[in-house]
Design a protein around this motif. Structure first.
Motif, PDB file in Angstrom:
ATOM      1  N   GLN A 160       1.490  -5.155  -9.728  1.00 28.28           N
ATOM      2  CA  GLN A 160       2.384  -6.271  -9.411  1.00 28.28           C
ATOM      3  C   GLN A 160       3.833  -5.861  -9.654  1.00 28.28           C
ATOM      4  N   GLY A 161       4.099  -5.236 -10.800  1.00 29.60           N
ATOM      5  CA  GLY A 161       5.452  -4.781 -11.089  1.00 29.60           C
ATOM      6  C   GLY A 161       5.920  -3.699 -10.142  1.00 29.60           C
TER       7      GLY A 161
ATOM      8  N   THR B  58       6.843  -5.323  -6.854  1.00 25.58           N
ATOM      9  CA  THR B  58       8.113  -6.038  -7.009  1.00 25.58           C
ATOM     10  C   THR B  58       9.274  -5.060  -7.044  1.00 25.58           C
TER      11      THR B  58
ATOM     12  N   ARG C 219       8.707  -5.426  -2.524  1.00 25.25           N
ATOM     13  CA  ARG C 219       7.583  -6.006  -1.795  1.00 25.25           C
ATOM     14  C   ARG C 219       6.775  -6.942  -2.695  1.00 25.25           C
ATOM     15  N   PRO C 220       7.408  -7.892  -3.380  1.00 27.69           N
ATOM     16  CA  PRO C 220       6.663  -8.739  -4.317  1.00 27.69           C
ATOM     17  C   PRO C 220       5.531  -9.514  -3.668  1.00 27.69           C
ATOM     18  N   GLU C 221       5.681  -9.859  -2.398  1.00 25.54           N
ATOM     19  CA  GLU C 221       4.660 -10.656  -1.726  1.00 25.54           C
ATOM     20  C   GLU C 221       3.406  -9.844  -1.415  1.00 25.54           C
TER      21      GLU C 221
ATOM     22  N   TRP D  77       1.695  -8.203  -3.630  1.00 26.48           N
ATOM     23  CA  TRP D  77       0.740  -8.336  -4.732  1.00 26.48           C
ATOM     24  C   TRP D  77      -0.052  -9.627  -4.549  1.00 26.48           C
TER      25      TRP D  77
ATOM     26  N   TYR E 155       2.614  -4.904   2.326  1.00 28.36           N
ATOM     27  CA  TYR E 155       3.468  -3.895   1.693  1.00 28.36           C
ATOM     28  C   TYR E 155       4.162  -3.026   2.731  1.00 28.36           C
TER      29      TYR E 155
ATOM     30  N   SER F 197       2.603 -18.291  -5.055  1.00 31.77           N
ATOM     31  CA  SER F 197       2.193 -16.979  -5.561  1.00 31.77           C
ATOM     32  C   SER F 197       0.681 -16.836  -5.623  1.00 31.77           C
TER      33      SER F 197
END
Length: 274
Positions: A79-80, A83, A87-89, A91, A164, A216
């Motif tokens: 996840q980190g 982010t 590309r946080p979305e 995860w 991603y 989320s």
């Protein structure tokens, strides 16, 4: 499958065909090093001092690089990492309502990462490093079949490779600003769709608060595309092994209401919120 998932299959089929086992020693040692960045000596030195090093991280890092990621995708904090790569979305937290698809990079509830290779019936198929260790005297990369039916509790989540890798090639389009944000959708029940600016769409079953950001932990996610003059097509991630496509035929610029047919469900009516 999408182009990036086809590429994932080609990479894995070429480097790790079904039945092949790659060990960190012996005849496959050089291939193991190529696919993890580790050598048998580095592993043995770590084990000699009480370590438990394996190549699970190195394998997913190599795999991500083969797909074209400029960010190393071999850490446990996927996840980190997503982010940090902007590309946080990408995860996707694991829930009972979703499941990974071919090529997605999995973070297990245990400290392990590997790659989804689809399903054999109800069982998850994976490609994984880290299948050896100190007791075996070498590390192993191979394909695996789940011991039982897929369980979402076994995963924390995954990097969705469609999201991603597609984001970077899908810039924000100001002409679609009328679409971005929340829509209420009716097909006999209410659903709430959130359209992101780079082809990402998600839905939840509870009405969002005014001005809420994209969810989320959605019930499902998909990818959308617009075909001029007024077609909007959504391909949802598979649920129960089946994909769903929704085609809105009157998605004109500035529309506040749209109608669609579904490949699996009833016709839909979408109304802009806010």
């Amino acid at each position: 499958m999408s182009d990036i998932r086809d590429k994932a299959r080609e990479i894995l089929d070429r480097a790790l065909p079904a039945g092949q086992i790659i060990t960190s020693n012996g005849a496959t040692a050089s291939k193991y090093t190529q696919m993890t960045g580790l050598t048998q000596k580095a592993l043995a030195d770590n084990w000699a001092h009480g370590g438990i090093m394996t190549g699970c991280n190195g394998f997913t890092g190599w795999y991500g690089a083969q797909l074209g990621s400029k960010t190393y995708l071999g850490g446990f904090d996927l996840q980190g990492i997503a982010t940090g790569a902007g590309r946080p979305e990408a995860w996707i937290p694991s829930t009972a309502d979703n499941r990974p698809q071919y090529g997605d990079i999995l973070r297990h509830a245990s400290f392990h990462v590997d790659v989804c290779c689809g399903y054999d019936g109800a069982k998850l198929l994976r490609a994984a490093g880290g299948q050896g260790g100190p007791k075996m005297g070498c590390d192993v990369i191979k394909r695996l079949t789940g011991a039982g039916p897929y369980s979402p509790a076994n995963l924390l989540g995954w990097i969705d490779i469609d999201v991603y890798f597609s984001e970077s090639a899908c810039p924000v389009d100001p002409a679609l600003s009328w679409l971005y944000g929340w829509w209420q959708v009716w097909d006999g029940k209410y659903y709430y769709y959130w359209f992101g600016p780079r082809g990402d769409v998600r839905y939840v079953k509870s009405r969002p608060a005014a001005g809420a950001a994209g969810p989320s932990r959605p019930n499902n996610r998909g990818r959308y595309r617009v075909e001029p003059p007024c077609r909007l097509i959504i391909d949802w991630s598979p649920v129960d092994g089946q994909s769903t496509r929704e085609t809105f035929w009157n998605a004109s610029a500035g529309a506040r209401s749209m109608n669609a047919n579904s490949s699996r469900y009833s016709p839909l009516v979408a109304t802009r919120l806010g």
